[in-house]
Design an enzyme around this catalytic site. Sequence first.
Site, short mmCIF file in Angstrom:
data_model
loop_
_atom_site.label_atom_id
_atom_site.label_comp_id
_atom_site.label_asym_id
_atom_site.label_seq_id
_atom_site.Cartn_x
_atom_site.Cartn_y
_atom_site.Cartn_z
CE1 TYR A 27 -6.25 -12.45 8.21
CE2 TYR A 27 -7.32 -12.39 10.36
CZ TYR A 27 -6.52 -11.79 9.40
OH TYR A 27 -5.99 -10.54 9.63
CG ASP A 35 0.69 -4.31 -3.55
OD1 ASP A 35 0.30 -3.86 -2.46
OD2 ASP A 35 -0.04 -5.00 -4.30
NE ARG A 46 -6.44 -3.58 -0.95
CZ ARG A 46 -7.66 -4.05 -1.18
NH1 ARG A 46 -8.59 -3.27 -1.71
NH2 ARG A 46 -7.97 -5.30 -0.88
#
Length: 270
Positions: free
Chosen positions: A154, A40, A19
């Site tokens: 992050y 994935d 995605r």
Amino acid sequence: MAMGTRYAGKVVIVTGGGRGIGAGIVRAFVESGAQVVICDKDEARGRAVERELPGTVFLLCDVTREEDVRTLVSETIRRFGRLDCIVNNAGYHPPPQWPEETSAQGFRQLLELNLLGTYTLTKLALPHLRKSRGNVINISSLVGAIGQSQAVPYVATKGAVTAMTKALALDESQYGVRVNCISPGNIWTPLWEELAASTPDPTATIREGTLAQPLGRMGQPAEVAAAAVFLASEATFCTGTELLVTGGAELGYGRKAGQAAPAEAPTTPS
């Protein structure tokens, strides 16, 4: 789907290809004539992309599990006999959290996915990429260079991806393997939408994200994908580069302090 020839006959692995940016990259390489292995850990998403795009093969793989990644590479070679490019796209951006709200365990888990997952596939793919004089494309992030509030883990992982890209480019140049990274800014994806939904005012969050770019909009996965195909094909004199796909979000000189910060008047040195 019209098939191009920019990357015809080449074999590409795209992680996180089910995605968002990853699916956009898969689509762009297929349109350029490549055979693409979709990696994935979500089988439903991966199978959906595989059904949509002829010329793709889905392989279930969690990049934080080295045995999964070994199988991914070996099965790719078994099926196609070669490997020309890997795109390390799999990653995650947690919801906003202040430093004191983070945990060491959560930080480690994010490192395993965003950084070590990239390293593991690259390490295992390099023997094959050296044979084809192929290339590695890492998906980093603009905030790895400029920072982001409430996102210390992050930002740290993505800054490390960019730094690792440059070090790998030096080591692999002797084999003719090019290593580059793309640092997207605000790209409208399902993950961006999920992050916005986790904030107190999703509509305001999306508006702020949109207005962060001088171009006045967010980017699309296809725009990051176009950069990936360029790096893999025409950009033959580029290695160790960080290609910004940001809409200019990093440009300009503006306010950084919050509303509550005291506005101290500057004083003239005596």
